[in-house]
Design an enzyme around this catalytic site. Structure first.
Site, PDB file in Angstrom:
ATOM      1  N   GLY A  21       0.817  -1.206   0.000  1.00  0.00           N
ATOM      2  CA  GLY A  21       0.000   0.000   0.000  1.00  0.00           C
ATOM      3  C   GLY A  21       0.845   1.248   0.000  1.00  0.00           C
ATOM      4  N   THR A  29      -0.311   4.403   5.219  1.00  0.00           N
ATOM      5  CA  THR A  29      -1.618   3.748   5.346  1.00  0.00           C
ATOM      6  C   THR A  29      -1.703   2.832   6.557  1.00  0.00           C
ATOM      7  OG1 THR A  29      -0.820   2.118   3.733  1.00  0.00           O
ATOM      8  CG2 THR A  29      -2.238   3.870   2.903  1.00  0.00           C
ATOM      9  N   LYS A  89       0.740   0.062   7.432  1.00  0.00           N
ATOM     10  CA  LYS A  89       1.185  -1.320   7.234  1.00  0.00           C
ATOM     11  C   LYS A  89       1.924  -1.834   8.464  1.00  0.00           C
ATOM     12  CE  LYS A  89       3.378  -0.153   3.443  1.00  0.00           C
ATOM     13  NZ  LYS A  89       2.882   1.232   3.278  1.00  0.00           N
ATOM     14  N   THR A  90       2.838  -1.037   9.001  1.00  0.00           N
ATOM     15  CA  THR A  90       3.574  -1.441  10.200  1.00  0.00           C
ATOM     16  C   THR A  90       2.642  -1.560  11.394  1.00  0.00           C
ATOM     17  OG1 THR A  90       5.547  -0.314   9.356  1.00  0.00           O
ATOM     18  CG2 THR A  90       5.517  -0.874  11.701  1.00  0.00           C
ATOM     19  N   HIS A 147      -8.438  35.657 -10.599  1.00  0.00           N
ATOM     20  CA  HIS A 147      -7.944  34.308 -10.922  1.00  0.00           C
ATOM     21  C   HIS A 147      -8.711  33.245 -10.126  1.00  0.00           C
ATOM     22  CE1 HIS A 147      -4.587  31.443 -12.007  1.00  0.00           C
ATOM     23  NE2 HIS A 147      -5.115  30.814 -10.976  1.00  0.00           N
ATOM     24  N   GLU A 148      -8.824  33.440  -8.824  1.00  0.00           N
ATOM     25  CA  GLU A 148      -9.484  32.444  -7.979  1.00  0.00           C
ATOM     26  C   GLU A 148     -10.983  32.383  -8.249  1.00  0.00           C
ATOM     27  OE1 GLU A 148      -7.777  30.337  -6.517  1.00  0.00           O
ATOM     28  OE2 GLU A 148      -5.855  31.373  -6.639  1.00  0.00           O
ATOM     29  N   HIS A 186     -11.689  30.261 -11.292  1.00  0.00           N
ATOM     30  CA  HIS A 186     -11.798  28.825 -10.988  1.00  0.00           C
ATOM     31  C   HIS A 186     -13.180  28.488 -10.430  1.00  0.00           C
ATOM     32  CE1 HIS A 186      -7.677  27.759 -11.732  1.00  0.00           C
ATOM     33  NE2 HIS A 186      -7.192  28.588 -10.810  1.00  0.00           N
ATOM     34  N   ASP A 219      -1.771  25.148 -12.300  1.00  0.00           N
ATOM     35  CA  ASP A 219      -3.005  24.791 -13.008  1.00  0.00           C
ATOM     36  C   ASP A 219      -2.689  24.164 -14.359  1.00  0.00           C
ATOM     37  OD1 ASP A 219      -4.357  25.990 -10.900  1.00  0.00           O
ATOM     38  OD2 ASP A 219      -4.403  27.939 -11.892  1.00  0.00           O
TER      39      ASP A 219
END
Length: 630
Positions: free
Chosen positions: A210, A214, A216-217, A431-432, A435, A508
Site C-alpha cells: 500500500g 496507510t 502497514k507497520t 484568478h481564484e 476557478h 493549473d
C-alpha cells in the site's frame, strides 16, 4: 523491549567498559615508557663542562653510560624544562671539578638487566595486552552475534514479547478488508492444532502492500497483539552490510531467533530493500542478492508446524523478485489502500480518542474534506488542530481548528507578512473567482467550499477549495473535461479581464496537462487512438509515474492530441467567463473586500442570476437521499 533484551544491552555495556578501560591503561603505559624520550635532551661533554664553569648546574646523576644534568633554572619547575644528559667519558677529573664547583652529585647503581627490561617493556607487555584485548573483544562479539567482529552477523531485530504489544485491531481503523485477510493467520497462531489435524498448512508469509502512511507497520503489530505472540521487527535496509555474507548471516540469525520464540511473527519492513528483482540487466549488488537468496532458502526451510509467520511491507511490489512472491513464500498479498469516507471517519475517531473535542466538532465534515488522505495524514490533522487550540488558549479542539488544520496540510500556514500590491491582489482575486465560477456553472464538478486570496507558505497566493459531495471511483470523460476547464478558469479570467498572462497559473497548467495526457494515453478517451494503451503506470503506490510505451512518431501524435484537448477546453472556458463577466466582476470585488469567502456566500451570487442551479442542487440532494433510503 523485553527484559531479556534490556539485560543483554546491560551486559554489552559492561563488556565495552572493560575493553575501554584496558585500552586506556595500555595507552597510559606506553605513554609512561616514552615520556623519558620526549622530555630529555642530549648535550655534548664540552657544553656540560661549560655549564659547570658558569655555575648553571644544580646536580648530576652519574651512571656507567651517561650523566644526567639538572640545571639550576629547572630546579623549581622540572616539568617545563627538559632533563639534559651527556655520555660518560670516564673523565678522572670530573669528581674534583664537581666538588670545587659545589655541584651536588651521586652515582646510580650499575644495572645488568637492560636487555631484560627492554624485552619486558616492549615485547612481553604489549603481547599480554594484545591477548587481553582480543579476549574481551571476542567475548563482546559473541554476546552481540556469535562473531568476534562486534556482532556483524547478528540480525539485531527488535523483539517484542507478548505483553509488550498493546496494539490491537481496535487501534487500526479504515482497513477492514486487510484485517479480515489477516484474521485467519491470527487464528492459526492461537489454534494451530485445529488446522494441522485436518492437514492444512499456514501460509508462510503475507505481503502488506500500500501507499506510505496507510498503516502497514501498525497493522503488523496489531496482528501480533491480537495473536498475543512475540513480534520480531526489522527493516530490510538493516540486512545490507559492507562485508560480504553479513546480510545472509543476519537472515539466518533472524530465523534462529524466531524458532526460539515460536509461535511468533517476523515483520520485515521495506522488504524491497533486499527483495528487488534479479532479472535486471543492470549490474546489481551481489551482497543484496546473497541476502535475498538466503531469505528465500530460510522461508523454504523452516518448519511450518512451528507457527512462524513472516509479514513484510512494501510500497513497491512491482519491483520484487518473482521467486519471493511464489506460493510457499509470500502466499498472500494484503492490500492496505487509502481509506474511503467511512474509513477516514473511523481513523479520525481513533486518533481523536485522547483529544478533548468541542461540542461543535463534526468529524464527518473533515473526512469529506480530505479525499485521498491516509492514516498518517489524518493523525497529523488532528494533532495540528490540537496545537492550534493550545495556541489560542482553549482547553478543547473546535471545528474551526480542524478546518484550519486541513488547510495547513494542503496549502501551508497563512503568510501574513507577504504584502501584495493592489494590482497583484486584483489579479489573484479574479484568478481564484475564475476557478470557482467555472466550477459552479458546469455540471458534474465538485462544489466550491472556500475561496481566499490570503497567501500561504507553500507558495500559493490564493486558492479555491472544492470538496466532493460523495466518494467517486469512476470518472467519465465529461467530468475529466470539466475538471480541465476548472483548472484553466484562473488563467482565462486573467486574459478576459486584464488581457495578460501571469505566472500564477503554472500549477493549473501542469495539472491540466497531466489530466489531458491520462485521457489520451491511459483511459482511451480519444478517437485517434481508440482504446490503445500508450502508457503504463509505474510505482502505483508512490508517485504513480507513467512510462510511455509507444514509438517516437506516436509520441508526436499524442502531444498533438493533448494540445487539442487543452485548446478546446481553454476556448470553452474563456467563452463561459465572457458570458458571465458581470458575475466575475461582482464576486471578485466582494472577495477583494472580504479576502476569504465560503461556498455558501459565493453560491448566493450565482443563484441570484441562475435560480435553476439552486433547483438542480436540491434535486441532486433529493436523489441522493432516495438512494440512501433504498
Amino acid at each position: 523491549m523485553s527484559n531479556r533484551n534490556t539485560e543483554e544491552n546491560d551486559d554489552k555495556k559492561k563488556q565495552y567498559i572493560v575493553v575501554y578501560a584496558i585500552m586506556a591503561f595500555l595507552i597510559l603505559y606506553v605513554f609512561s615508557i616514552t615520556k623519558n624520550f620526549m622530555t630529555t635532551q642530549e648535550v655534548s661533554y664540552n657544553e656540560f663542562l661549560n655549564m659547570i664553569e658558569n655555575k648553571e648546574v644544580e646536580s648530576v646523576i652519574i651512571s656507567s653510560s651517561e650523566i644526567q644534568i639538572l640545571k639550576k633554572e629547572d630546579s623549581t619547575n622540572k616539568v617545563k624544562g627538559k632533563m639534559l644528559y651527556t655520555g660518560n667519558v670516564n673523565d678522572p677529573n670530573l669528581v674534583s671539578i664537581l666538588t670545587e664547583s659545589g655541584v651536588e652529585f651521586k652515582a646510580e647503581p650499575m644495572k645488568n638487566n637492560y636487555i631484560i627490561d627492554f624485552i619486558f617493556d616492549w615485547v612481553i607487555m604489549p603481547i599480554i595486552f594484545f591477548f587481553i584485548i582480543r579476549f574481551f573483544m571476542g567475548k563482546v562479539g559473541r554476546k552481540m552475534g556469535g562473531s568476534p567482529m562486534m556482532g556483524l552477523g547478528k540480525s539485531n531485530a527488535k523483539i517484542y514479547k507478548e505483553n509488550d504489544i498493546k496494539i490491537t485491531f481496535d487501534d487500526v481503523a479504515g482497513q477492514d478488508e486487510a484485517k479480515e485477510s489477516l484474521k485467519e493467520i491470527i487464528d492459526y497462531l492461537n489454534n494451530a492444532s485445529k488446522y494441522t489435524s485436518i492437514g492444512a498448512k499456514l501460509p508462510k508469509g503475507a505481503l502488506l502492500v500500500g501507499p506510505p502512511g496507510t498503516g502497514k507497520t501498525l497493522l503488523a503489530k496489531a496482528v501480533a497483539g491480537e495473536a498475543n505472540v512475540p513480534f520480531l521487527s526489522i527493516s530490510g535496509s538493516n540486512f545490507v552490510e559492507m562485508f560480504a555474507g553479513m546480510g545472509a548471516a543476519k537472515v539466518r540469525d533472524l530465523f534462529q531467533e524466531a524458532e526460539k520464540n515460536a509461535p511468533c511473527i517476523i515483520f520485515i519492513d521495506e522488504v524491497d530493500s533486499i527483495g528487488k528483482s534479479r532479472d535486471s540487466q543492470i549490474q546489481t549488488n551481489d551482497e543484496r542478492e546473497q541476502t535475498l537468496n538466503q531469505l528465500l532458502t530460510q522461508m523454504d526451510g523452516f518448519d511450518s508446524t512451528k507457527a512462524i509467520v513472516v509479514l513484510a511491507a512494501t510500497n513497491r511490489p512491482e519491483i520484487l523478485d518473482k521467486a519471493l512472491l511464489r506460493p510457499g513464500r509470500f502466499d498472500r498479498r494484503v492490500i492496505v489502500d487509502r481509506p474511503d469516507l467511512k474509513g477516514r471517519i473511523d481513523i479520525l475517531k481513533v486518533h481523536s480518542k485522547g483529544v478533548k473535542l468541542g461540542d461543535d466538532v463534526n468529524l464527518e465534515e473533515i473526512a469529506k474534506s480530505t479525499p485521498g488522505a491516509v492514516g498518517a495524514d489524518l493523525a497529523n490533522i488532528v494533532n495540528e488542530a490540537a496545537l492550534r487550540a493550545v495556541k489560542h488558549g482553549r482547553e478543547f479542539v473546535m471545528q474551526e481548528d480542524l478546518r484550519e488544520a486541513v488547510e495547513v496540510i494542503i496549502a501551508g500556514k497563512e503568510k501574513k507578512d507577504r504584502i501584495l500590491s493592489p494590482m497583484e491582489k486584483r489579479i489573484v482575486a479574479f484568478h481564484e473567482v475564475g476557478h470557482a465560477l467555472v466550477a459552479a456553472l458546469l455540471e458534474n464538478t465538485d462544489p466550491v467550499h472556500k475561496i481566499t486570496i490570503v497567501p500561504r507558505t507553500m507558495g500559493a497566493l490564493g486558492y479555491t477549495m472544492q470538496l466532493p459531495e460523495e466518494e467517486k471511483y469512476l470518472v467519465s470523460k465529461e467530468e475529466l473535461t470539466n475538471q480541465i476547464m476548472v483548472m484553466l478558469g484562473g488563467r482565462s479570467a486573467e486574459e478576459e479581464v486584464f488581457n495578460l498572462l501571469s505566472t500564477g497559473a503554472s500549477n493549473d497548467i501542469e495539472r491540466a496537462t497531466k489530466t489531458a495526457r491520462s485521457m489520451v494515453t491511459i483511459y482511451g478517451m480519444t478517437d485517434k487512438f481508440d482504446m490503445m494503451a500508450l502508457e503504463s503506470v509505474q510505482n502505483r503506490y508512490l508517485d504513480g509515474r507513467a512510462v510511455r510505451e509507444c514509438s517516437d512518431e506516436t509520441s508526436t501524435l499524442i502531444d498533438e492530441e493533448i494540445l487539442k484537448i487543452i485548446r478546446t477546453c481553454h476556448e470553452s472556458t474563456k467563452k463561459l467567463l465572457r458570458e458571465n463577466r458581470d458575475l466575475l466582476d461582482k464576486i471578485s470585488e466582494y472577495l477583494l473586500e472580504k479576502e476569504t469567502i465560503f461556498g455558501s456566500e459565493f453560491m448566493e451570487f450565482v443563484y441570484d442570476k441562475y435560480p435553476e442551479l439552486r433547483d438542480r442542487k436540491n434535486k441532486k440532494v433529493k436523489d441522493a437521499n432516495q438512494v440512501i433510503e433504498i
